[in-house]
Scaffold this active site. Sequence first.
Site, PDB file in Angstrom:
ATOM      1  CE  LYS A  50      -5.786   2.027 -25.582  1.00 15.25           C
ATOM      2  NZ  LYS A  50      -6.840   3.052 -25.653  1.00 15.25           N
ATOM      3  CD  GLU A 110      -4.891   4.883   0.659  1.00 12.32           C
ATOM      4  OE1 GLU A 110      -4.790   5.428   1.773  1.00 12.32           O
ATOM      5  OE2 GLU A 110      -5.917   4.292   0.279  1.00 12.32           O
ATOM      6  CB  THR A 138      -3.432   3.774 -22.353  1.00 15.86           C
ATOM      7  OG1 THR A 138      -3.007   3.788 -23.717  1.00 15.86           O
ATOM      8  CG2 THR A 138      -4.911   4.089 -22.286  1.00 15.86           C
ATOM      9  CG  ASP A 175      -7.026  10.310 -24.458  1.00 18.92           C
ATOM     10  OD1 ASP A 175      -5.994   9.601 -24.442  1.00 18.92           O
ATOM     11  OD2 ASP A 175      -8.153   9.892 -24.120  1.00 18.92           O
ATOM     12  NE  ARG A 187      -5.777  -3.728 -19.937  1.00 19.78           N
ATOM     13  CZ  ARG A 187      -5.699  -3.748 -21.273  1.00 19.78           C
ATOM     14  NH1 ARG A 187      -4.877  -4.552 -21.892  1.00 19.78           N
ATOM     15  NH2 ARG A 187      -6.471  -2.957 -21.979  1.00 19.78           N
ATOM     16  CE1 TYR A 224      -4.287   0.818  -0.262  1.00 19.71           C
ATOM     17  CE2 TYR A 224      -4.458  -1.236   0.943  1.00 19.71           C
ATOM     18  CZ  TYR A 224      -5.040  -0.242   0.155  1.00 19.71           C
ATOM     19  OH  TYR A 224      -6.345  -0.343  -0.211  1.00 19.71           O
TER      20      TYR A 224
HETATM   21  C1  LIG Z   1      -7.903   3.317 -24.908  1.00 16.59           C
HETATM   22  C2  LIG Z   1      -8.258   4.737 -24.706  1.00 16.59           C
HETATM   23  C3  LIG Z   1      -8.640   5.243 -23.447  1.00 16.59           C
HETATM   24  C4  LIG Z   1      -8.998   4.387 -22.266  1.00 16.59           C
HETATM   25  O1  LIG Z   1      -8.111   3.556 -21.778  1.00 16.59           O
HETATM   26  P1  LIG Z   1      -8.526   2.426 -20.714  1.00 16.59           P
HETATM   27  O2  LIG Z   1      -7.202   2.051 -20.172  1.00 16.59           O
HETATM   28  O3  LIG Z   1      -9.213   1.356 -21.476  1.00 16.59           O
HETATM   29  O4  LIG Z   1      -9.414   3.053 -19.700  1.00 16.59           O
HETATM   30  C5  LIG Z   1      -8.826   6.597 -23.321  1.00 16.59           C
HETATM   31  N1  LIG Z   1      -8.697   7.416 -24.369  1.00 16.59           N
HETATM   32  C6  LIG Z   1      -8.381   6.964 -25.598  1.00 16.59           C
HETATM   33  C7  LIG Z   1      -8.256   7.929 -26.719  1.00 16.59           C
HETATM   34  C8  LIG Z   1      -8.165   5.611 -25.805  1.00 16.59           C
HETATM   35  O5  LIG Z   1      -7.890   5.167 -27.024  1.00 16.59           O
END
Ligand SMILES: *Cc1c(COP(=O)(O)O)cnc(C)c1O
Length: 417
Positions: free
Chosen positions: A228, A55, A225, A199, A234, A53
């Site tokens: 990807k 936090e 993220t 994003d 993840r 933990y």
């Molecule tokens: C994949 C994605 C997310 C979300 O990611 P998670 O880890 O699945 O919550 C947010 N924004 C964009 C543009 C994405 O492609």
Amino acid sequence: MFSKDDNCPDQQLTAILRQELIRQRTKLEMIASENFVSEAVLRVGASVFTNKYAEGYPDNRYYGGCEYADELEALTQARVRKIFGCEHVNVQPHCGSSANMAAFFSVLSPGDGILGMSLSHGGHLTHGAQVSFSGRLFKTEFYGVREDTELIDYDEVLAKAEKARPKMIIAGGSAYPRTIDFNKFKEIADRVKAYLLVDMAHFAGLVAAGLFPSPVPVADIVTTTTHKTLRGPRGGLILCRKSLAKAVDDQIFPGIQGGPLMHIIAAKAAALGEALEPEFIDYQRQVLKNAQRLAVHLADSGYRLVSGGTDTHLLLIDLRTQNMTGQEAEIALDKAGITANKNAVPFERQNYTVTSGLRLGSAALTTRGLVERDMDQVAEFIVESLRHYEDDSYLRKIRQRVEEFTLRFPLYPNFDF
Ligand SMILES: *Cc1c(COP(=O)(O)O)cnc(C)c1O
């Protein structure tokens, strides 16, 4: 993950894990948001930090025993700053959606306006869709692409921004295959005094390699993220200027999350370490080459690509000219051993469970070692499968060929269950 010599006592669980490993090894992974982490990232993600933990933030925790968690989190932050050149980063978001939620909460209050890319034009659920927290808590407006070019319509973004006066404009998406002009977005945001959030979940790996424009010097906040194109575990990250650091950190913890996943932060550090190596740039270059080769081959075979091609790892096929739905294509490809997903196309008429598009990505296959000539073979598998999408016995034969083909690209050869 257990090495070949380990014994897992839980037979029921082992069977499931083994099946998943075999699935990943023997199918062609073309979901644009997926990738394969290195064995090092896998191992680190399964480390003893899962027990801890922590936090709070380095040197400011609510629990004892955090001296190594502090070191780990500081190291992870330093690697993000080095890769992306940001002033501040929060490495604790459990996923991209929670990174977005905390980023929104750091500068917005419920009821404020946001302007994001429409889901059917390539945006993400968390950019204002009604089914997501973002659509429930904020007044949402959407921009999209032009019908003729299928590129972002910056005039529309400006017009919508001037009309709706949102407090935040969001750029980036999940199914937009082209470069994004972050400077234009910033000009528009400045004009209406809105924050700009980029994003970069999908293309963060390309940004890290310098192969896609970086939103970091331009945007107020950048979210991503880590799993990807960045090829980590993840999870999520939030990058911002020093002036927003406290607001962002407070919204991740205690705002929306509890204890950070320190084992995943360790895996993020491992992946970021890999992203700092020169081979990572070679990898991302190959990701782009493979996507382009696939695009050319599919276009030559008569498939229409949204926007005519790609500048990234992903492409979107418009199946309306083939009289096929995205759902039919996804199912046929799955039977043939190719994993991909149906996706809305701009100006979509089908509902979201059917769709008219198919999204493909090259990041995972490139990690497995495929190069351009292999993508020609993959494109052939796709074309043949879609041509015979109603013929199960034909698809079964392709499945066998796909499986033989995947044997040439070993995945996690040192692992077993
Ligand atoms: C994949 C994605 C997310 C979300 O990611 P998670 O880890 O699945 O919550 C947010 N924004 C964009 C543009 C994405 O492609």
